[in-house]
Design an enzyme around this catalytic site. Structure first.
Site, PDB file in Angstrom:
ATOM      1  N   GLU A 126       0.828  -1.199   0.000  1.00 40.56           N
ATOM      2  CA  GLU A 126       0.000   0.000   0.000  1.00 40.56           C
ATOM      3  C   GLU A 126       0.864   1.252   0.000  1.00 40.56           C
ATOM      4  OE1 GLU A 126      -3.733  -1.627   2.682  1.00 40.56           O
ATOM      5  OE2 GLU A 126      -2.071  -0.631   3.685  1.00 40.56           O
ATOM      6  N   CYS A 127       0.518   2.200  -0.848  1.00 36.13           N
ATOM      7  CA  CYS A 127       1.126   3.527  -0.867  1.00 36.13           C
ATOM      8  C   CYS A 127       2.653   3.434  -0.930  1.00 36.13           C
ATOM      9  CB  CYS A 127       0.639   4.332   0.334  1.00 36.13           C
ATOM     10  SG  CYS A 127       0.760   6.131   0.102  1.00 36.13           S
ATOM     11  N   GLY A 128       3.369   3.737   0.143  1.00 38.05           N
ATOM     12  CA  GLY A 128       4.822   3.667   0.124  1.00 38.05           C
ATOM     13  C   GLY A 128       5.339   2.287  -0.223  1.00 38.05           C
TER      14      GLY A 128
END
Length: 472
Positions: A342-344
Site C-alpha cells: 500500500e502507498c509507500g
C-alpha cells in the site's frame, strides 16, 4: 450482554486545536493514577495513534464509520474498551467535519453518536475570551444530540483560567475540565502527512513526564472520569468475520504450521491499521516484522509480505543502498510469494523513486514504474474500490474501502480497480494485481471486505506448503 465502558471523545472546533496533546495528557494522567486506559482515533489517521501508543504501551485503534459502519465500529471499540478502566477517543479535524466537507458522515460527531460517548471539546483560548462562549454555544446547539459535556481550554494562561471557567459555567452550564497552558517545548511538529512521528521528537519521554506533571496541576481528572462514567452500557455482540474463501483447516488451527506474514516495519514503513493486522491474525496468520531499511533479506520463514505506507521518500538513498533486501523482495515475489503493498510499499516495488530533493533512487523493481514527489497532495480522502477484473484477493465487481493521502505519484498507477470518492462521485483507475499480489496507493480497510484478507491468508498458506515441500 451489556458491558460497562466508560469513555470520552476528545474533539475540537478544528485541526490544530491541541487534541493530540490533550489526549496524551489525559492518558498519562490516567496511568499515573493507576488506571488502565485504552486509546482510539476517529478516522483514518496513522500518526496520532502512534503518539497514544507511546503513552499507554499498547495499540491504539482507528474508529471509522465510513470504513466499518456503525455496528462494527461499536464491536471493534468494545474489543478493547471492555478491558480498560476508561477509553479515550481522539477526534479528527473539526467535530462536525465529515465526508467531502459537506456531510456529518464519518465525522467525530458521527463516531461519538455511534458510541453514545460524552464529548469534551478542546478549545484554543490563546487569543480570545468571551467570544469562546459563542463558539461553545454554537457547537453544543448545532445538533440537539451534540453530546458535548465539557470543555478543556488550551493555550490558556493560568491567570485567566478561573475567570474563563466561571464565565463558561455560568453562561452555558458546560463543565470546565481544566486547561493546558502554552508549553513552548511541547509543540508537536508537522510535515506533509501530518505530525512528525513520536520517535523523531527529541526527548519525547521527558516531555511526556512534563506533560503529566502539568496535567496533575491543571486538568480535573476526577471530573473527566465522572463524565466518562455517564456513558450508557453497550450491547456486546459477537464480532462476526464472514470470510468465505479460506481453508477451514487454517481457521481451526490444526497441526499444520500457520502461514507467516512478514510485515515491513521501520522508519520508512510504519502505517498500518491495527484492526487489519489483528484480522489477519484472527484468520490464522502469524505476523513477523522486518526492516527493508536495515535487514539484509526478508525473513526466511516468510510465506507472504505486507508492505505498508509511511515515509519511504525520506529514506530513498538508504533503501537503494540496501541492494540485498531489494533483490530478496524481488526474488520472493517473482517466485509467487503473496504480497499486499500500500502507498509507500507500492512505490518500493517499482523501479525508481524520486525523493523530495529530486534524487532518483532505485527500488525493488518487481513492478514497472517510476514515482515522483509532487510537493502537494496528489489524491486525498476516502475511496470505494471496485475490482475491474478477477485478481488475487478481489473478484470482479467486489468492493473494498480505503483511503488515500500522499504527496507522491507514479507513472504506473494501475487499472485493476475503479476508485470512487463518496458523495462527489469523482473516480479514477488505480491498483495493480496479479496471481498473488495487490499493490496500489489506497490504504485498504480489510474489515470492509474480509474476503480480501481471507484470500491473502489462504494464498500465504498455499505458498508456505509448497515452499516447505520444495525444502524436503
Amino acid at each position: 450482554m451489556k458491558r460497562q465502558a466508560p469513555r470520552l471523545v476528545i474533539a475540537a472546533p478544528g485541526s490544530g486545536s491541541g487534541k493530540t496533546l490533550a489526549v496524551c495528557g489525559i492518558l498519562t494522567s490516567l496511568l499515573a493514577a493507576g488506571k488502565k486506559p485504552a486509546a482510539f482515533k476517529c478516522g483514518p489517521d496513522y500518526i496520532d495513534p502512534m503518539f497514544h501508543e507511546t503513552v499507554i504501551g499498547t495499540a491504539s485503534k482507528n474508529l471509522d464509520t465510513f470504513f466499518a459502519g456503525e455496528e462494527l465500529v461499536r464491536q471493534l471499540f468494545l474489543e478493547e474498551a471492555k478491558q480498560a478502566d476508561l477509553s479515550v477517543i481522539e477526534g479528527v479535524m473539526g467535530y462536525y467535519d465529515g465526508l467531502a466537507g459537506t456531510s456529518l458522515s464519518a465525522s467525530t460527531y458521527d463516531v461519538a453518536r455511534t458510541l453514545e460517548a460524552p464529548v469534551i471539546l478542546v478549545v484554543d483560548a490563546a487569543k480570545t475570551s468571551v467570544s469562546v462562549m459563542a463558539l461553545l454555544k454554537g457547537f453544543r446547539e448545532f445538533r440537539r444530540d451534540s453530546l458535548i459535556r465539557g470543555v478543556i481550554f488550551n493555550q490558556l494562561s493560568p491567570s485567566r483560567y478561573e475567570g474563563m471557567k466561571q464565565l463558561t459555567e455560568e453562561e452555558l452550564d458546560i463543565p470546565v475540565c481544566g486547561y493546558l497552558p502554552k508549553m513552548e517545548d511541547m509543540d508537536l511538529e508537522s510535515r506533509h502527512l501530518g505530525l512528525v512521528m513520536p520517535g523523531e521528537i527529541k526527548k519525547w519521554k521527558e516531555k511526556l513526564q512534563k506533560l503529566e506533571k502539568q496535567c496533575r496541576i491543571s486538568l480535573d481528572l476526577p471530573l473527566l472520569e465522572k463524565i466518562a462514567s455517564t456513558a450508557p452500557d453497550m450491547e456486546e455482540g459477537e464480532l462476526d468475520i464472514p470470510v468465505k474463501e479460506i481453508s477451514q483447516k487454517l481457521l481451526q488451527k490444526d497441526s499444520q504450521k500457520p502461514p507467516v506474514v512478514a510485515v515491513a516495519k521501520d522508519a520508512a514503513f510504519s502505517f498500518y491499521y491495527k484492526d487489519n493486522l489483528r484480522l489477519l491474525e484472527k484468520l490464522g496468520a502469524q505476523l513477523l516484522e522486518f526492516s527493508p531499511l536495515n535487514d539484509r533479506e526478508i525473513p526466511r520463514e516468510a510465506d507472504a509480505l505486507l508492505l505498508g505506507g509511511g515515509y519511504p521518500e525520506l529514506y530513498g538513498a538508504h533503501l537503494e543502498a540496501n541492494l540485498p533486501m531489494r533483490q530478496s523482495v524481488k526474488q520472493a515475489l517473482s517466485s509467487g510469494m503473496p504480497c499486499m503493498a500500500e502507498c509507500g510499499g507500492f512505490l518500493y516495488l517499482q523501479e525508481e523513486m524520486e525523493d523530495p530533493e529530486g534524487r532518483h533512487c532505485k527500488m525493488a523493481g518487481f513492478l514497472p514504474g517510476k514515482s515522483f514527489y509532487k510537493g502537494r497532495l496528489s489524491r486525498f480522502g476516502y475511496v470505494s474500490l471496485t475490482a475491474q477484473k478477477d485478481g488475487a484477493f478481489a473478484k470482479e465487481k467486489e468492493i473494498i474501502r480505503g483511503h488515500e493521502f500522499h504527496y507522491m505519484d507514479t507513472d504506473a498507477n494501475g487499472d485493476a480497480f475503479q476508485a470512487c470518492k463518496p458523495i462527489t462521485g469523482r473516480n479514477w483507475e488505480c491498483g495493480v494485481t496479479g496471481e498473488a499480489f495487490y499493490a496500489g496507493f489506497p490504504h485498504l480497510y480489510l474489515y470492509s471486505m474480509p474476503d480480501f484478507a481471507g484470500r491473502f491468508v489462504r494464498k500465504a498458506e498455499e505458498y508456505g506448503k509448497n515452499r516447505r515441500k520444495q525444502q524436503l
